[in-house]
Design a protein around this motif. Sequence first.
Motif, PDB file in Angstrom:
ATOM      1  N   LYS A   3       0.828  -1.198   0.000  1.00 25.38           N
ATOM      2  CA  LYS A   3       0.000   0.000   0.000  1.00 25.38           C
ATOM      3  C   LYS A   3       0.866   1.252   0.000  1.00 25.38           C
ATOM      4  CE  LYS A   3      -4.093  -1.988   2.193  1.00 25.38           C
ATOM      5  NZ  LYS A   3      -4.997  -1.917   3.336  1.00 25.38           N
ATOM      6  N   GLU A   4       1.973   1.215   0.765  1.00 20.93           N
ATOM      7  CA  GLU A   4       2.859   2.369   0.811  1.00 20.93           C
ATOM      8  C   GLU A   4       3.504   2.608  -0.543  1.00 20.93           C
ATOM      9  OE1 GLU A   4       5.589   1.716   3.913  1.00 20.93           O
ATOM     10  OE2 GLU A   4       4.121   1.883   5.533  1.00 20.93           O
ATOM     11  N   LYS A   5       3.922   1.524  -1.206  1.00 20.32           N
ATOM     12  CA  LYS A   5       4.527   1.666  -2.524  1.00 20.32           C
ATOM     13  C   LYS A   5       3.525   2.217  -3.526  1.00 20.32           C
ATOM     14  CE  LYS A   5       8.029  -1.945  -2.116  1.00 20.32           C
ATOM     15  NZ  LYS A   5       8.512  -3.235  -2.655  1.00 20.32           N
ATOM     16  N   THR A   6       2.295   1.719  -3.465  1.00 21.72           N
ATOM     17  CA  THR A   6       1.262   2.182  -4.393  1.00 21.72           C
ATOM     18  C   THR A   6       0.940   3.644  -4.169  1.00 21.72           C
ATOM     19  OG1 THR A   6       0.310  -0.034  -4.419  1.00 21.72           O
ATOM     20  CG2 THR A   6      -1.076   1.757  -5.233  1.00 21.72           C
ATOM     21  N   ALA A   7       0.905   4.060  -2.906  1.00 24.17           N
ATOM     22  CA  ALA A   7       0.554   5.435  -2.585  1.00 24.17           C
ATOM     23  C   ALA A   7       1.555   6.432  -3.160  1.00 24.17           C
ATOM     24  CB  ALA A   7       0.444   5.610  -1.071  1.00 24.17           C
ATOM     25  N   LYS A   8       2.822   6.027  -3.331  1.00 21.11           N
ATOM     26  CA  LYS A   8       3.839   6.927  -3.843  1.00 21.11           C
ATOM     27  C   LYS A   8       3.540   7.365  -5.268  1.00 21.11           C
ATOM     28  CE  LYS A   8       7.575   5.119  -0.948  1.00 21.11           C
ATOM     29  NZ  LYS A   8       8.884   4.434  -0.940  1.00 21.11           N
ATOM     30  N   PHE A   9       2.796   6.546  -6.010  1.00 21.48           N
ATOM     31  CA  PHE A   9       2.517   6.843  -7.408  1.00 21.48           C
ATOM     32  C   PHE A   9       1.191   7.573  -7.601  1.00 21.48           C
ATOM     33  CE2 PHE A   9       6.067   4.632  -9.181  1.00 21.48           C
ATOM     34  CZ  PHE A   9       6.345   3.610  -8.290  1.00 21.48           C
ATOM     35  N   HIS A  10       0.490   7.826  -6.518  1.00 22.64           N
ATOM     36  CA  HIS A  10      -0.756   8.566  -6.623  1.00 22.64           C
ATOM     37  C   HIS A  10      -0.462  10.032  -6.894  1.00 22.64           C
ATOM     38  CE1 HIS A  10      -3.213   5.416  -4.157  1.00 22.64           C
ATOM     39  NE2 HIS A  10      -2.836   4.996  -5.355  1.00 22.64           N
ATOM     40  N   ILE A  11      -1.184  10.640  -7.794  1.00 23.44           N
ATOM     41  CA  ILE A  11      -1.007  12.055  -8.085  1.00 23.44           C
ATOM     42  C   ILE A  11      -2.311  12.777  -7.823  1.00 23.44           C
ATOM     43  CG2 ILE A  11       0.774  11.631  -9.817  1.00 23.44           C
ATOM     44  CD1 ILE A  11      -1.336  12.080 -11.971  1.00 23.44           C
ATOM     45  N   SER A  12      -2.209  14.072  -7.616  1.00 24.13           N
ATOM     46  CA  SER A  12      -3.407  14.860  -7.341  1.00 24.13           C
ATOM     47  C   SER A  12      -4.164  15.119  -8.637  1.00 24.13           C
ATOM     48  CB  SER A  12      -3.018  16.191  -6.700  1.00 24.13           C
ATOM     49  OG  SER A  12      -2.298  16.995  -7.631  1.00 24.13           O
ATOM     50  N   MET A  13      -5.448  15.442  -8.489  1.00 24.57           N
ATOM     51  CA  MET A  13      -6.267  15.755  -9.650  1.00 24.57           C
ATOM     52  C   MET A  13      -5.733  17.000 -10.349  1.00 24.57           C
ATOM     53  SD  MET A  13     -10.362  16.537  -9.835  1.00 24.57           S
ATOM     54  CE  MET A  13     -10.775  14.940  -9.128  1.00 24.57           C
ATOM     55  N   ARG A  14      -5.240  17.941  -9.560  1.00 24.75           N
ATOM     56  CA  ARG A  14      -4.704  19.173 -10.135  1.00 24.75           C
ATOM     57  C   ARG A  14      -3.516  18.865 -11.044  1.00 24.75           C
ATOM     58  NH1 ARG A  14      -3.472  23.331  -5.694  1.00 24.75           N
ATOM     59  NH2 ARG A  14      -5.748  23.535  -5.785  1.00 24.75           N
ATOM     60  N   THR A  15      -2.595  18.028 -10.555  1.00 23.07           N
ATOM     61  CA  THR A  15      -1.432  17.650 -11.369  1.00 23.07           C
ATOM     62  C   THR A  15      -1.863  16.874 -12.598  1.00 23.07           C
ATOM     63  OG1 THR A  15      -0.085  17.535  -9.360  1.00 23.07           O
ATOM     64  CG2 THR A  15       0.790  16.457 -11.327  1.00 23.07           C
ATOM     65  N   PHE A  16      -2.826  15.976 -12.411  1.00 20.98           N
ATOM     66  CA  PHE A  16      -3.322  15.186 -13.543  1.00 20.98           C
ATOM     67  C   PHE A  16      -3.928  16.093 -14.610  1.00 20.98           C
ATOM     68  CE2 PHE A  16      -6.856  12.979 -15.624  1.00 20.98           C
ATOM     69  CZ  PHE A  16      -6.178  11.911 -16.185  1.00 20.98           C
ATOM     70  N   LEU A  17      -4.724  17.086 -14.186  1.00 23.11           N
ATOM     71  CA  LEU A  17      -5.322  18.005 -15.141  1.00 23.11           C
ATOM     72  C   LEU A  17      -4.266  18.798 -15.885  1.00 23.11           C
ATOM     73  CD1 LEU A  17      -8.418  19.444 -13.218  1.00 23.11           C
ATOM     74  CD2 LEU A  17      -8.438  18.104 -15.312  1.00 23.11           C
ATOM     75  N   LEU A 186       0.649  28.281 -22.671  1.00 29.28           N
ATOM     76  CA  LEU A 186      -0.232  27.167 -22.312  1.00 29.28           C
ATOM     77  C   LEU A 186       0.050  26.660 -20.903  1.00 29.28           C
ATOM     78  CD1 LEU A 186      -2.328  25.013 -23.116  1.00 29.28           C
ATOM     79  CD2 LEU A 186      -0.438  23.656 -24.010  1.00 29.28           C
ATOM     80  N   ILE A 187       1.311  26.631 -20.521  1.00 32.70           N
ATOM     81  CA  ILE A 187       1.654  26.182 -19.168  1.00 32.70           C
ATOM     82  C   ILE A 187       0.951  27.057 -18.127  1.00 32.70           C
ATOM     83  CG2 ILE A 187       3.549  25.994 -17.507  1.00 32.70           C
ATOM     84  CD1 ILE A 187       5.355  25.165 -19.802  1.00 32.70           C
ATOM     85  N   VAL A 188       0.954  28.364 -18.372  1.00 35.15           N
ATOM     86  CA  VAL A 188       0.299  29.284 -17.438  1.00 35.15           C
ATOM     87  C   VAL A 188      -1.208  29.021 -17.403  1.00 35.15           C
ATOM     88  CG1 VAL A 188      -0.176  31.707 -16.925  1.00 35.15           C
ATOM     89  CG2 VAL A 188       2.077  31.029 -17.799  1.00 35.15           C
ATOM     90  N   PHE A 189      -1.810  28.870 -18.595  1.00 36.72           N
ATOM     91  CA  PHE A 189      -3.247  28.614 -18.651  1.00 36.72           C
ATOM     92  C   PHE A 189      -3.595  27.272 -18.017  1.00 36.72           C
ATOM     93  CE2 PHE A 189      -3.507  31.979 -21.883  1.00 36.72           C
ATOM     94  CZ  PHE A 189      -4.677  32.598 -21.480  1.00 36.72           C
ATOM     95  N   ALA A 190      -2.776  26.242 -18.248  1.00 40.55           N
ATOM     96  CA  ALA A 190      -3.032  24.927 -17.648  1.00 40.55           C
ATOM     97  C   ALA A 190      -2.996  25.020 -16.126  1.00 40.55           C
ATOM     98  CB  ALA A 190      -2.006  23.915 -18.147  1.00 40.55           C
ATOM     99  N   TRP A 191      -2.047  25.793 -15.608  1.00 40.50           N
ATOM    100  CA  TRP A 191      -1.948  25.959 -14.157  1.00 40.50           C
ATOM    101  C   TRP A 191      -3.199  26.664 -13.623  1.00 40.50           C
ATOM    102  CZ3 TRP A 191      -2.101  29.660 -10.446  1.00 40.50           C
ATOM    103  CH2 TRP A 191      -1.596  29.329  -9.194  1.00 40.50           C
ATOM    104  N   LEU A 192      -3.626  27.736 -14.340  1.00 37.49           N
ATOM    105  CA  LEU A 192      -4.807  28.480 -13.887  1.00 37.49           C
ATOM    106  C   LEU A 192      -6.066  27.628 -13.983  1.00 37.49           C
ATOM    107  CD1 LEU A 192      -4.102  31.960 -15.528  1.00 37.49           C
ATOM    108  CD2 LEU A 192      -3.922  31.367 -13.105  1.00 37.49           C
ATOM    109  N   ILE A 193      -6.231  26.906 -15.104  1.00 35.21           N
ATOM    110  CA  ILE A 193      -7.430  26.074 -15.286  1.00 35.21           C
ATOM    111  C   ILE A 193      -7.509  25.004 -14.208  1.00 35.21           C
ATOM    112  CG2 ILE A 193      -8.512  24.366 -16.797  1.00 35.21           C
ATOM    113  CD1 ILE A 193      -7.458  26.012 -19.164  1.00 35.21           C
ATOM    114  N   SER A 194      -6.391  24.302 -13.989  1.00 33.13           N
ATOM    115  CA  SER A 194      -6.392  23.238 -12.977  1.00 33.13           C
ATOM    116  C   SER A 194      -6.632  23.811 -11.582  1.00 33.13           C
ATOM    117  CB  SER A 194      -5.071  22.469 -13.018  1.00 33.13           C
ATOM    118  OG  SER A 194      -3.977  23.325 -12.709  1.00 33.13           O
ATOM    119  N   HIS A 195      -6.075  24.984 -11.331  1.00 33.00           N
ATOM    120  CA  HIS A 195      -6.229  25.605 -10.006  1.00 33.00           C
ATOM    121  C   HIS A 195      -7.695  25.925  -9.727  1.00 33.00           C
ATOM    122  CE1 HIS A 195      -5.437  28.090  -6.487  1.00 33.00           C
ATOM    123  NE2 HIS A 195      -6.161  29.049  -7.050  1.00 33.00           N
ATOM    124  N   PHE A 196      -8.348  26.600 -10.696  1.00 30.31           N
ATOM    125  CA  PHE A 196      -9.734  27.010 -10.477  1.00 30.31           C
ATOM    126  C   PHE A 196     -10.691  25.819 -10.561  1.00 30.31           C
ATOM    127  CE2 PHE A 196      -7.930  31.160 -11.727  1.00 30.31           C
ATOM    128  CZ  PHE A 196      -8.358  31.913 -10.648  1.00 30.31           C
TER     129      PHE A 196
END
Length: 489
Positions: A3-17, A186-196
Amino acid sequence: MNKEKTAKFHISMRTFLRFTILLLVLFAMASVAVGIIYLDGKNASESLLDQTEDTAERLADRIALQHFKLISSQNTLDSDLDETAFLAGGRILVINRDYRIEKDTFVFQQNAYIISENVMNVMTQKKEKLTWIRNGYAEVILPVTDEGEQVLGVIVSTASTRAIERRHDKMIQNTLILCGCLFLVLIVFAWLISHFTVRGLVDMNKRIAVISEGDLSVKLPEKGFRETRYLAKNYNEAISRLEDIDVSRQEFVSDVSHELKTPITSMKVLAESLLQNQQATASDYQEFMTDIVDEIDRETKIINDLLALVKTDKKNVVMNFSMVNINQQIDVIMRRVTPLAQARGIELTYESFREVIAEVDEVKLSLVISNLVENAIKYNVDNGWVRITLNADNKYFYIKVADSGVGIPDDEKDKVFDRFYRVNKDRSRETGGTGLGLAIARGAINAHGGVLKLYSESGKGTTFTVRIPLRQEEHAAEAAAEMEKEERS
């Protein structure tokens, strides 16, 4: 450890977006850029071929008019050929009908004879013309014809592709620079879109963390995207329901404590009275023991209801399905409750529209029907009526229990199936109710794969309808198919 090993690969929805948006747009930009570069190169090559062909056609017409006399005081055809070849960065060959080279702007093969399959194909009119681009040159082979369309010779014209290649390379460079700039934006827009986009969920998560510590008074704000608002609304409704259940359970603990304590206290008082009354007669003992037995019966009913509630819990229930005649089962219940109805002058009627044989747990279904009919009698008005009907189609059978009783207020309808809840607590104590009957009934019906619905209006009676599958295996197969269909969609 896993479970600990699996948890290391979990990413947030914000990062995924962010990564998803970047990858999708990067792929789109790359596809568009490659398409633009390809089309630009293709169009430039085709344009060079068309331009070379047009020039060669004009020169061929002039050569035909001069009858291959390229050097003459009356025309500048020879110098024009040299100048055209120089400007195109290529070479022009003029070949007469005898395959002798009349003009070579490179001079290397002047007056020599040429043997070439492509020249022969055009000269003999096997090919109307030949055009291609290879080895850095656009090449055109055209026939030189007179007014009667007789082939007098062939002109071979080539033009260097160096200029369009330089322009194409510049175009690629500019496209890559533009794509790079757009990608930075696009990087800036992706950050803003995922944030909001995720901001509402992050706020919800913080509030849920507070709620998980036991503070059910915290509610989620119903704002943001439509999905977020729906999520917050449904969650708040679930929390409100949990609050109601928590209040109901606290009331139940208090009520059951009182209910269990009261018979015990009464039995203790009766027993102490007998012990202290040394002159008690046999008649006194019989009267006191009768009262003690009544209190024991009351205690037993509460305990039995609690046990029945546990047994009809869908997670733990064990169903003993068999083919049962529902008509006969209701007849038995009707005979059992008729004295209870007659004692209050209540008219009890039962109507069956057809014979119903269904696969049910006979004991648990009998418990459900008995509970609904007894409630219809207990919570009815004197000299009222109770009507029970039975019907069926090709998949389900239906039982309806309607009464002319006190009804259920609108604000109580969603709660009557909750465990431990009683609409009229004083009336429930008078009739021996514990607030568990409808929860038991619903649990048993759910275990059958059925549905229990309520229709009621305060002061105008109540109607309960039960729908249960005739065959459990067929119902289970249909439910599995529907679930699979929903998962696919």
